[in-house]
Design a protein around this motif. Structure first.
Motif, PDB file in Angstrom:
ATOM      1  N   LYS A  73       9.209  -3.576   1.038  1.00  0.00           N
ATOM      2  CA  LYS A  73       9.136  -2.417   2.063  1.00  0.00           C
ATOM      3  C   LYS A  73       9.423  -0.958   1.480  1.00  0.00           C
ATOM      4  O   LYS A  73       9.256   0.186   2.328  1.00  0.00           O
ATOM      5  CB  LYS A  73       9.767  -2.890   3.192  1.00  0.00           C
ATOM      6  CG  LYS A  73       8.851  -4.027   3.986  1.00  0.00           C
ATOM      7  CD  LYS A  73       9.708  -4.667   5.228  1.00  0.00           C
ATOM      8  CE  LYS A  73       9.101  -5.828   5.615  1.00  0.00           C
ATOM      9  NZ  LYS A  73      10.055  -6.497   6.643  1.00  0.00           N
ATOM     10  N   GLU A  74      10.376  -1.023   0.445  1.00  0.00           N
ATOM     11  CA  GLU A  74      11.023   0.100   0.065  1.00  0.00           C
ATOM     12  C   GLU A  74      10.380   0.481  -1.387  1.00  0.00           C
ATOM     13  O   GLU A  74      10.061   1.617  -1.771  1.00  0.00           O
ATOM     14  CB  GLU A  74      12.598   0.140   0.024  1.00  0.00           C
ATOM     15  CG  GLU A  74      13.211  -0.186   1.276  1.00  0.00           C
ATOM     16  CD  GLU A  74      13.077   1.119   2.174  1.00  0.00           C
ATOM     17  OE1 GLU A  74      13.060   2.016   1.614  1.00  0.00           O
ATOM     18  OE2 GLU A  74      13.021   0.984   3.406  1.00  0.00           O
ATOM     19  N   SER A 111      -3.412  -0.416  -4.461  1.00  0.00           N
ATOM     20  CA  SER A 111      -2.344  -1.135  -3.917  1.00  0.00           C
ATOM     21  C   SER A 111      -1.874  -2.066  -4.826  1.00  0.00           C
ATOM     22  O   SER A 111      -2.214  -2.085  -6.096  1.00  0.00           O
ATOM     23  CB  SER A 111      -2.805  -1.996  -2.798  1.00  0.00           C
ATOM     24  OG  SER A 111      -3.728  -2.897  -3.322  1.00  0.00           O
ATOM     25  N   VAL A 120       6.432   5.309  -2.519  1.00  0.00           N
ATOM     26  CA  VAL A 120       6.407   5.634  -1.204  1.00  0.00           C
ATOM     27  C   VAL A 120       5.360   4.560  -0.607  1.00  0.00           C
ATOM     28  O   VAL A 120       4.096   4.432  -0.481  1.00  0.00           O
ATOM     29  CB  VAL A 120       5.651   6.993  -0.798  1.00  0.00           C
ATOM     30  CG1 VAL A 120       5.408   7.183   0.472  1.00  0.00           C
ATOM     31  CG2 VAL A 120       6.451   7.968  -1.605  1.00  0.00           C
ATOM     32  N   VAL A 121       6.106   3.562  -0.047  1.00  0.00           N
ATOM     33  CA  VAL A 121       5.361   2.317   0.573  1.00  0.00           C
ATOM     34  C   VAL A 121       5.002   2.935   2.044  1.00  0.00           C
ATOM     35  O   VAL A 121       5.729   2.937   2.940  1.00  0.00           O
ATOM     36  CB  VAL A 121       6.237   1.062   0.702  1.00  0.00           C
ATOM     37  CG1 VAL A 121       5.576  -0.028   1.528  1.00  0.00           C
ATOM     38  CG2 VAL A 121       6.684   0.821  -0.801  1.00  0.00           C
ATOM     39  N   GLU A 122       3.696   2.564   2.565  1.00  0.00           N
ATOM     40  CA  GLU A 122       3.085   2.781   3.608  1.00  0.00           C
ATOM     41  C   GLU A 122       2.894   1.613   4.579  1.00  0.00           C
ATOM     42  O   GLU A 122       2.880   1.680   5.627  1.00  0.00           O
ATOM     43  CB  GLU A 122       1.876   3.533   3.640  1.00  0.00           C
ATOM     44  CG  GLU A 122       1.826   4.954   2.902  1.00  0.00           C
ATOM     45  CD  GLU A 122       0.685   5.513   2.463  1.00  0.00           C
ATOM     46  OE1 GLU A 122      -0.376   5.205   2.539  1.00  0.00           O
ATOM     47  OE2 GLU A 122       0.681   6.691   1.992  1.00  0.00           O
ATOM     48  N   LYS A 123       2.374   0.457   3.693  1.00  0.00           N
ATOM     49  CA  LYS A 123       2.235  -0.863   4.518  1.00  0.00           C
ATOM     50  C   LYS A 123       2.314  -2.022   3.610  1.00  0.00           C
ATOM     51  O   LYS A 123       2.025  -1.882   2.429  1.00  0.00           O
ATOM     52  CB  LYS A 123       0.981  -0.745   5.031  1.00  0.00           C
ATOM     53  CG  LYS A 123       0.233  -1.805   5.840  1.00  0.00           C
ATOM     54  CD  LYS A 123      -1.092  -1.806   6.656  1.00  0.00           C
ATOM     55  CE  LYS A 123      -2.221  -2.046   5.454  1.00  0.00           C
ATOM     56  NZ  LYS A 123      -3.608  -2.058   6.188  1.00  0.00           N
ATOM     57  N   TYR A 154       0.757  -1.127   0.013  1.00  0.00           N
ATOM     58  CA  TYR A 154      -0.049  -0.217  -0.037  1.00  0.00           C
ATOM     59  C   TYR A 154       0.682   1.358   0.129  1.00  0.00           C
ATOM     60  O   TYR A 154       2.108   1.158   0.566  1.00  0.00           O
ATOM     61  CB  TYR A 154      -0.883   0.166   1.142  1.00  0.00           C
ATOM     62  CG  TYR A 154      -1.676  -1.096   1.329  1.00  0.00           C
ATOM     63  CD1 TYR A 154      -3.286  -1.002   0.783  1.00  0.00           C
ATOM     64  CD2 TYR A 154      -1.394  -2.349   1.952  1.00  0.00           C
ATOM     65  CE1 TYR A 154      -4.049  -2.121   0.838  1.00  0.00           C
ATOM     66  CE2 TYR A 154      -2.303  -3.451   2.181  1.00  0.00           C
ATOM     67  CZ  TYR A 154      -3.375  -3.257   1.462  1.00  0.00           C
ATOM     68  OH  TYR A 154      -4.360  -4.363   1.578  1.00  0.00           O
ATOM     69  N   GLY A 155       0.260   2.431  -0.572  1.00  0.00           N
ATOM     70  CA  GLY A 155       0.957   3.733  -0.513  1.00  0.00           C
ATOM     71  C   GLY A 155       1.021   4.019  -1.892  1.00  0.00           C
ATOM     72  O   GLY A 155       0.180   3.871  -2.832  1.00  0.00           O
ATOM     73  N   LYS A 156       2.044   5.058  -2.311  1.00  0.00           N
ATOM     74  CA  LYS A 156       2.217   5.448  -3.905  1.00  0.00           C
ATOM     75  C   LYS A 156       2.865   4.340  -4.469  1.00  0.00           C
ATOM     76  O   LYS A 156       4.216   4.311  -4.678  1.00  0.00           O
ATOM     77  CB  LYS A 156       3.055   6.749  -3.960  1.00  0.00           C
ATOM     78  CG  LYS A 156       2.857   7.394  -5.218  1.00  0.00           C
ATOM     79  CD  LYS A 156       3.890   8.460  -5.164  1.00  0.00           C
ATOM     80  CE  LYS A 156       4.018   8.958  -6.671  1.00  0.00           C
ATOM     81  NZ  LYS A 156       5.274   9.968  -6.703  1.00  0.00           N
TER      82      LYS A 156
END
Length: 93
Positions: free
Chosen positions: A61-62, A41, A68-71, A9-11
């Motif tokens: 995770k990166e 996602s 931009v990984v949030e989760k 999740y994230g950008k």
């Protein structure tokens, strides 16, 4: 051999996340799929040895440079015996 279902999740869409995931998976001899989800996602199914899959999980995770990984959600599942690693694109009707 391990099978993991991973949701990032994230950008993570529009930043070459799927292509970068495939490149990493191919280098690590991981089999499976990666696809964008309607909620923004990225969904991954990955099968490989413990070291390779752990490396991919750490990378998720990166992500690639502009992500931009949030989760990251991970669950272990049953082996599906994928033959390769592929990017699943949306089906057009």
């Amino acid at each position: 051999m391990k099978h993991f279902t991973i949701t990032v999740y994230g950008k993570v869409q529009g930043v070459s996340f799927r292509a970068a995931t495939k490149a990493i998976a191919d280098q690590l001899s991981i089999k499976g799929i990666v696809k964008n989800q309607p909620d923004g996602s990225v969904y991954i199914e990955a099968e490989g040895d413990q070291f390779s899959v752990n490396y991919l999980l750490d990378w998720c995770k990166e992500g690639p440079d502009n992500a931009v990984v949030e989760k990251v959600d991970v669950s272990e599942g049953e082996i599906k015996n994928y033959l390769n690693f592929e990017i699943v694109k949306k089906r057009r009707i």
